[in-house]
Each structure stands twice: as C-alpha cells, then as structure tokens.
Design a protein around this motif. Structure first.
Motif, short mmCIF file in Angstrom:
data_model
loop_
_atom_site.label_atom_id
_atom_site.label_comp_id
_atom_site.label_asym_id
_atom_site.label_seq_id
_atom_site.Cartn_x
_atom_site.Cartn_y
_atom_site.Cartn_z
N LEU A 38 0.82 -1.16 0.02
CA LEU A 38 0.02 -0.11 0.01
C LEU A 38 0.89 1.31 0.05
O LEU A 38 1.87 1.29 0.86
CB LEU A 38 -1.09 0.23 1.40
CG LEU A 38 -1.77 -1.14 1.47
CD1 LEU A 38 -2.72 -1.10 2.68
CD2 LEU A 38 -2.88 -1.57 0.18
N GLY A 39 0.63 2.08 -0.99
CA GLY A 39 1.12 3.44 -0.63
C GLY A 39 0.64 4.17 0.54
O GLY A 39 -0.14 3.63 1.38
N THR A 40 0.96 5.49 0.92
CA THR A 40 0.54 6.11 1.95
C THR A 40 -0.92 6.30 1.94
O THR A 40 -1.45 7.08 1.02
CB THR A 40 1.33 7.50 1.86
OG1 THR A 40 2.62 7.54 1.91
CG2 THR A 40 0.93 8.36 3.41
N VAL A 41 -1.73 5.66 2.76
CA VAL A 41 -3.05 5.55 2.63
C VAL A 41 -3.65 6.86 3.07
O VAL A 41 -3.22 7.47 4.05
CB VAL A 41 -3.76 4.44 3.47
CG1 VAL A 41 -5.25 4.32 3.07
CG2 VAL A 41 -3.11 3.03 3.12
N CYS A 42 -4.86 7.41 2.19
CA CYS A 42 -5.27 8.85 2.89
C CYS A 42 -6.56 8.97 2.40
O CYS A 42 -7.22 8.11 1.70
CB CYS A 42 -4.48 10.02 1.88
SG CYS A 42 -2.90 9.96 2.12
N GLY A 43 -7.35 9.90 2.82
CA GLY A 43 -8.81 9.97 2.71
C GLY A 43 -9.71 9.76 3.78
O GLY A 43 -9.39 9.39 5.14
N MET A 44 -11.03 10.27 3.64
CA MET A 44 -11.89 10.16 4.91
C MET A 44 -12.40 8.61 5.00
O MET A 44 -12.46 7.95 4.14
CB MET A 44 -13.09 11.07 4.36
CG MET A 44 -14.28 11.20 5.81
SD MET A 44 -13.48 11.75 7.26
CE MET A 44 -12.94 13.19 6.79
N ASN B 177 4.29 7.47 -2.96
CA ASN B 177 3.14 7.13 -3.65
C ASN B 177 2.04 7.24 -2.62
O ASN B 177 1.65 6.72 -1.71
CB ASN B 177 3.42 5.71 -3.91
CG ASN B 177 1.99 5.07 -5.00
OD1 ASN B 177 1.04 4.76 -4.16
ND2 ASN B 177 2.35 5.13 -6.03
N ILE B 178 0.88 7.89 -3.14
CA ILE B 178 -0.06 8.06 -2.41
C ILE B 178 -1.25 7.10 -2.73
O ILE B 178 -1.67 6.85 -3.83
CB ILE B 178 -0.89 9.61 -2.52
CG1 ILE B 178 0.39 10.66 -2.22
CG2 ILE B 178 -1.93 9.84 -1.75
CD1 ILE B 178 0.91 10.49 -0.82
N LEU B 179 -2.04 6.69 -1.52
CA LEU B 179 -3.30 5.63 -2.03
C LEU B 179 -4.43 6.19 -1.43
O LEU B 179 -4.63 6.30 -0.29
CB LEU B 179 -2.86 4.18 -1.57
CG LEU B 179 -3.95 3.22 -1.81
CD1 LEU B 179 -4.53 3.11 -3.06
CD2 LEU B 179 -3.46 1.93 -1.09
N PHE B 180 -5.53 6.47 -2.25
CA PHE B 180 -7.00 7.20 -1.59
C PHE B 180 -7.69 5.77 -1.37
O PHE B 180 -7.51 4.80 -2.16
CB PHE B 180 -7.58 7.97 -2.58
CG PHE B 180 -6.61 9.21 -2.72
CD1 PHE B 180 -6.64 10.37 -1.71
CD2 PHE B 180 -5.96 9.46 -3.65
CE1 PHE B 180 -6.07 11.42 -1.60
CE2 PHE B 180 -4.94 10.82 -3.92
CZ PHE B 180 -5.15 11.69 -2.92
N LEU B 181 -8.25 6.10 -0.23
CA LEU B 181 -9.06 4.53 0.29
C LEU B 181 -10.09 4.08 -0.98
O LEU B 181 -10.50 3.01 -0.95
CB LEU B 181 -9.96 5.07 1.58
CG LEU B 181 -9.11 5.28 2.77
CD1 LEU B 181 -9.88 6.09 3.79
CD2 LEU B 181 -8.77 3.74 3.11
N GLU B 182 -10.52 5.16 -1.59
CA GLU B 182 -11.69 4.82 -2.51
C GLU B 182 -11.08 4.13 -3.69
O GLU B 182 -11.69 2.83 -4.34
CB GLU B 182 -12.42 5.93 -3.22
CG GLU B 182 -11.43 7.02 -3.82
CD GLU B 182 -12.42 8.32 -3.92
OE1 GLU B 182 -13.56 8.33 -4.58
OE2 GLU B 182 -11.87 9.28 -3.49
#
Length: 297
Positions: A160-166, A199-204
């Motif tokens: 996983l990239g750096t996980v982000c998001g609501m 690397n950014i990973l958004f939850l969706e």
C-alpha cells in the motif's frame, strides 16, 4: 462471497460498507469491542485466537490489522514483528487451502533517502524490493512478504502507498488528511521535505482494487503494488493549499525517506480506478470532515 475482514480501524471501517454494498457476506474480527458496536457478524477477539474451524467457511480473508506505522512499530518493535509477520504467517496457515488471504504490506519497502538535489527516485515494481529495511515496520513487512512465498498458499500482499482519505475512523496524521485539516483549521498548509516523494493511495481506490481482486478466479501474484499516484510532498502541499486558497509554510528539510511505485500490474489485473483530481479529493474531504464527530470517534 463469504468474507472475513480482519481489522475494523481506519482502512477496515471504510472497506466494510463497500464490501456489503457489493453484496458480500462479511464478518468482522477486531479486538477493540467499541469499534464493533452495531456491526453484525462481529468476532470480538484477536485474530490470533481464530482457529482452523473458525476460518473454515471463509473464501476470502482481508487482513488490515497490523502495526500500521513506523512510530507504532518503533514503540513496540517486538509487537510489530509478531503482528506484521510471525502471527500473520501462522494465521495464514490456518485458513482453508482454497481460500485467499489478502493482507496489507507497505510501499515503504522501496524507500531510499531523499535526494538533496530534488531528483525523484525511480518508480519501482514488485520485483525491485530493497532488502535493507531501516526500521521495525519495514523489516516486519518485507519479512512477511518473503516468508509467505514459501510457507503459505493463496496469499497476496498489497504493498500500500501512503493511505489517505476520509474514513469513519479517521487518521488525521496521514499526509493528505493532515494537510487538508491544517488548511481548514489553521489557514495554512505546513510542509517539510518538499523534495521527498511518496506514492499516495486513496481509500476509494483501495476499495476499487480489493473489490476487483476478490472476484478474480485465477491465481494472484504474491505481491501487488497498490497506489493512486506518485507525487512529491511539495506538489501535494501546493495542490491542497491552492484548493483551499491558503499559503504553504515551508519548514525546510530533514533527513527522511522517499519512494515511488509502479502500479501497472494491479491496474492490468483490475483496471485503473476512475481518475480524480486532487482538487476533487480535497472537496470530498472537506464535505465529509466534521471535527466534532472525528474527535468523538
């Protein structure tokens, strides 16, 4: 499909409704009883306590229950080794032979030191792991990735990239989240190490990949890079600040790591998620963020 979701934290609480909406029969295992309030099919225990019999009916197991950060692992290195590697490996060997286990690995195993001249690190693929981990978190994760190939079957690690998001259980310290919160609360975006890459990973996007992966019938690769985009910390900060109309406060540089990933393999297997701009992601975060509710959770 009967699925066991291990871990109902930041990631698990986001994935659960997506899995249910897709029509899957989901049970949730978490040792934190408060997190399972109102959740049907809850298994209130440590995943280490689940037996062969407990796991017999599940065709897919999703594991997002690890020591999930470098600071957490530094404060409990022995726990990180046990939880992210040894206990997880024993757990994988208790599942049914034909079931799948998909677990959270990390993109930080590709880390190099930040370049002083701003040169971006190469976007590495699954074959280019760096076998010189510098902290208990990376060490425990890369050890699990290696051991699973020889000592377990039907198991795939998502780097996983750096996980982000609501998420219902928000982690406000994660980079995208923290920058948006600071912009709304403080009227500025704080940044350090602008030339460091992530690397950014958004939850969706993670949900998109997980839902596709569990439907695939053929054997999966043992490792899949899973991310949304590669960007420098400075690029991310500038984009978020521009959306909110606030300045960026630059605190200079410190010794830190940098990495980028090549995610072509998982995109070829699952199809790429719909592209969403940083501005649209900021808008979604702003609409969903309610400080009083986040503080209560």
């Amino acid at each position: 499909m009967k699925i066991l979701l291990v871990g109902h934290g930041y990631v698990g609480s986001y994935l659960l409704p997506a899995l249910v909406q897709a029509g899957h029969d989901v049970s949730v295992c978490d040792q934190n009883v408060d997190r399972l309030a109102g959740i049907p099919n809850a298994m209130r225990c440590r995943y280490q306590e689940l037996t062969i019999t407990d796991l017999a009916d599940f065709s897919v197991i999703l594991w997002f229950a690890g020591h999930s950060s470098v600071p957490m692992s530094l404060s409990d290195p022995d726990g990180a080794l046990a939880n992210n590697c040894l206990d997880l490996l024993h757990f994988a060997r208790r599942k049914q032979f034909n079931s799948r286990l998909i677990y959270a690995s990390t993109a930080s195993v590709y880390s190099v030191m930040m370049s002083e001249n701003g040169i971006a690190p190469p976007a590495l693929d699954e074959s280019e792991t760096r076998l010189d981990p510098v902290n208990p978190y990376d060490c425990s994760k890369v050890s699990m990735d290696a051991l699973a190939r020889c000592f377990a079957n039907g198991i795939t690690g998502l780097r996983l990239g750096t996980v982000c998001g609501m998420s219902p259980l928000l982690r406000p310290e994660l980079i995208f989240n923290a920058m948006n919160i600071a912009a709304m609360r403080d009227g500025c975006v704080q940044v350090r190490n602008r030339r460091s890459y992530r690397n950014i990973l958004f939850l969706e996007d993670l949900a998109h990949y997980v839902l596709r992966i569990i439907e695939l019938r053929h054997d999966l690769p043992p490792i899949l890079n899973t991310g949304s985009l590669n960007a420098s910390i400075g690029q991310l900060a500038d984009s978020i600040a521009a959306f909110h109309g606030v300045p960026v406060i630059d605190h200079g540089n410190a010794l830190t790591y940098s990495f980028q990933m090549n995610c072509q393999k998982i995109q070829s297997l699952c199809g790429a998620p719909r592209p969403i701009s940083i501005a649209e992601r900021c808008e979604r975060f702003r609409e969903a963020y309610h400080p009083e509710l986040q503080a209560a959770s």
